[in-house]
Design a protein around this motif. Structure first.
Motif, mmCIF file in Angstrom:
data_model
loop_
_atom_site.group_PDB
_atom_site.id
_atom_site.type_symbol
_atom_site.label_atom_id
_atom_site.label_comp_id
_atom_site.label_asym_id
_atom_site.label_seq_id
_atom_site.Cartn_x
_atom_site.Cartn_y
_atom_site.Cartn_z
ATOM 1 N N MET A 1 0.836 -1.174 0.000
ATOM 2 C CA MET A 1 0.000 0.000 0.000
ATOM 3 C C MET A 1 0.889 1.247 0.000
ATOM 4 O O MET A 1 1.767 1.379 0.840
ATOM 5 C CB MET A 1 -0.900 0.005 1.231
ATOM 6 C CG MET A 1 -1.871 -1.168 1.257
ATOM 7 S SD MET A 1 -2.883 -1.233 2.741
ATOM 8 C CE MET A 1 -3.919 0.162 2.493
ATOM 9 N N PRO A 2 0.683 2.175 -0.903
ATOM 10 C CA PRO A 2 1.577 3.334 -0.994
ATOM 11 C C PRO A 2 1.409 4.318 0.174
ATOM 12 O O PRO A 2 2.290 5.106 0.432
ATOM 13 C CB PRO A 2 1.176 3.985 -2.316
ATOM 14 C CG PRO A 2 -0.186 3.491 -2.610
ATOM 15 C CD PRO A 2 -0.286 2.138 -1.973
ATOM 16 N N GLN A 3 0.294 4.261 0.902
ATOM 17 C CA GLN A 3 0.116 5.183 2.000
ATOM 18 C C GLN A 3 1.071 4.890 3.161
ATOM 19 O O GLN A 3 1.319 5.757 3.987
ATOM 20 C CB GLN A 3 -1.328 5.114 2.532
ATOM 21 C CG GLN A 3 -2.344 5.707 1.588
ATOM 22 C CD GLN A 3 -2.827 4.694 0.554
ATOM 23 O OE1 GLN A 3 -2.350 3.568 0.507
ATOM 24 N NE2 GLN A 3 -3.767 5.109 -0.266
ATOM 25 N N LEU A 4 1.588 3.682 3.212
ATOM 26 C CA LEU A 4 2.489 3.327 4.297
ATOM 27 C C LEU A 4 3.916 3.784 4.056
ATOM 28 O O LEU A 4 4.736 3.734 4.961
ATOM 29 C CB LEU A 4 2.459 1.808 4.517
ATOM 30 C CG LEU A 4 1.095 1.251 4.939
ATOM 31 C CD1 LEU A 4 1.171 -0.262 5.057
ATOM 32 C CD2 LEU A 4 0.659 1.872 6.241
ATOM 33 N N ASN A 5 4.222 4.250 2.866
ATOM 34 C CA ASN A 5 5.552 4.770 2.572
ATOM 35 C C ASN A 5 5.624 6.211 3.070
ATOM 36 O O ASN A 5 4.972 7.096 2.539
ATOM 37 C CB ASN A 5 5.807 4.698 1.063
ATOM 38 C CG ASN A 5 7.195 5.160 0.712
ATOM 39 O OD1 ASN A 5 8.007 5.419 1.591
ATOM 40 N ND2 ASN A 5 7.460 5.269 -0.569
ATOM 41 N N PRO A 6 6.416 6.501 4.112
ATOM 42 C CA PRO A 6 6.414 7.840 4.702
ATOM 43 C C PRO A 6 7.208 8.886 3.929
ATOM 44 O O PRO A 6 7.134 10.062 4.258
ATOM 45 C CB PRO A 6 7.040 7.605 6.073
ATOM 46 C CG PRO A 6 7.950 6.460 5.880
ATOM 47 C CD PRO A 6 7.270 5.583 4.866
ATOM 48 N N ALA A 7 7.942 8.483 2.926
ATOM 49 C CA ALA A 7 8.827 9.437 2.250
ATOM 50 C C ALA A 7 8.085 10.632 1.638
ATOM 51 O O ALA A 7 8.422 11.771 1.951
ATOM 52 C CB ALA A 7 9.660 8.710 1.204
ATOM 53 N N PRO A 8 7.082 10.460 0.776
ATOM 54 C CA PRO A 8 6.461 11.657 0.201
ATOM 55 C C PRO A 8 5.592 12.414 1.212
ATOM 56 O O PRO A 8 5.550 13.641 1.194
ATOM 57 C CB PRO A 8 5.626 11.114 -0.947
ATOM 58 C CG PRO A 8 5.345 9.701 -0.587
ATOM 59 C CD PRO A 8 6.539 9.240 0.198
ATOM 60 N N TRP A 9 4.927 11.701 2.114
ATOM 61 C CA TRP A 9 4.020 12.367 3.047
ATOM 62 C C TRP A 9 4.773 13.108 4.134
ATOM 63 O O TRP A 9 4.327 14.158 4.597
ATOM 64 C CB TRP A 9 3.054 11.356 3.656
ATOM 65 C CG TRP A 9 2.283 10.655 2.589
ATOM 66 C CD1 TRP A 9 2.379 9.355 2.213
ATOM 67 C CD2 TRP A 9 1.324 11.245 1.705
ATOM 68 N NE1 TRP A 9 1.545 9.090 1.175
ATOM 69 C CE2 TRP A 9 0.875 10.248 0.836
ATOM 70 C CE3 TRP A 9 0.807 12.523 1.564
ATOM 71 C CZ2 TRP A 9 -0.071 10.472 -0.154
ATOM 72 C CZ3 TRP A 9 -0.133 12.757 0.586
ATOM 73 C CH2 TRP A 9 -0.562 11.744 -0.255
ATOM 74 N N VAL A 12 5.787 16.408 2.578
ATOM 75 C CA VAL A 12 4.636 17.301 2.476
ATOM 76 C C VAL A 12 4.295 17.865 3.851
ATOM 77 O O VAL A 12 4.005 19.065 3.990
ATOM 78 C CB VAL A 12 3.434 16.546 1.872
ATOM 79 C CG1 VAL A 12 2.165 17.350 2.004
ATOM 80 C CG2 VAL A 12 3.712 16.210 0.420
ATOM 81 N N LEU A 13 4.324 17.050 4.871
ATOM 82 C CA LEU A 13 4.037 17.505 6.229
ATOM 83 C C LEU A 13 5.046 18.554 6.681
ATOM 84 O O LEU A 13 4.669 19.607 7.207
ATOM 85 C CB LEU A 13 4.044 16.312 7.186
ATOM 86 C CG LEU A 13 3.832 16.654 8.661
ATOM 87 C CD1 LEU A 13 2.381 17.064 8.886
ATOM 88 C CD2 LEU A 13 4.210 15.490 9.533
ATOM 89 N N ILE A 14 6.320 18.297 6.467
ATOM 90 C CA ILE A 14 7.357 19.246 6.886
ATOM 91 C C ILE A 14 7.255 20.541 6.096
ATOM 92 O O ILE A 14 7.360 21.640 6.662
ATOM 93 C CB ILE A 14 8.753 18.601 6.733
ATOM 94 C CG1 ILE A 14 8.912 17.488 7.780
ATOM 95 C CG2 ILE A 14 9.851 19.637 6.896
ATOM 96 C CD1 ILE A 14 10.160 16.662 7.631
ATOM 97 N N LEU A 18 6.406 24.217 7.577
ATOM 98 C CA LEU A 18 7.364 25.288 7.313
ATOM 99 C C LEU A 18 6.647 26.522 6.781
ATOM 100 O O LEU A 18 6.907 27.650 7.206
ATOM 101 C CB LEU A 18 8.422 24.801 6.309
ATOM 102 C CG LEU A 18 9.506 25.803 5.948
ATOM 103 C CD1 LEU A 18 10.449 25.979 7.130
ATOM 104 C CD2 LEU A 18 10.270 25.327 4.739
ATOM 105 N N VAL A 19 5.711 26.312 5.883
ATOM 106 C CA VAL A 19 4.939 27.436 5.341
ATOM 107 C C VAL A 19 4.093 28.056 6.447
ATOM 108 O O VAL A 19 4.034 29.283 6.583
ATOM 109 C CB VAL A 19 4.061 26.964 4.164
ATOM 110 C CG1 VAL A 19 3.040 28.010 3.779
ATOM 111 C CG2 VAL A 19 4.938 26.610 2.979
ATOM 112 N N LEU A 20 3.431 27.243 7.242
ATOM 113 C CA LEU A 20 2.566 27.769 8.293
ATOM 114 C C LEU A 20 3.336 28.539 9.359
ATOM 115 O O LEU A 20 2.836 29.525 9.895
ATOM 116 C CB LEU A 20 1.786 26.627 8.950
ATOM 117 C CG LEU A 20 0.656 26.041 8.113
ATOM 118 C CD1 LEU A 20 0.084 24.814 8.801
ATOM 119 C CD2 LEU A 20 -0.426 27.081 7.890
#
Length: 55
Positions: A1-9, A12-14, A18-20
């Protein structure tokens, strides 16, 4: 399942945090109000009692 790969998410979270935390607060703090509120006169007028239309 691709949702379990933390690399792209994780990226995006960081980036979103950073923007906020870096970009938005200076913009909000630099906002100036177009109309500065001024205090009203310190003289208080006598309050009128309400005249009810029925006795």
């Amino acid at each position: 399942m691709p949702q379990l790969n933390p690399a792209p998410w994780l990226a995006v979270l960081i980036f979103s945090w950073l923007v906020l935390l870096v970009v938005i607060p200076p913009k909000v703090l630099a906002y100036t109000f177009p109309n500065n509120p001024e205090p009203k006169a310190t003289k208080f007028s006598k309050k009128l009692t309400w005249a009810w239309p029925w006795p």
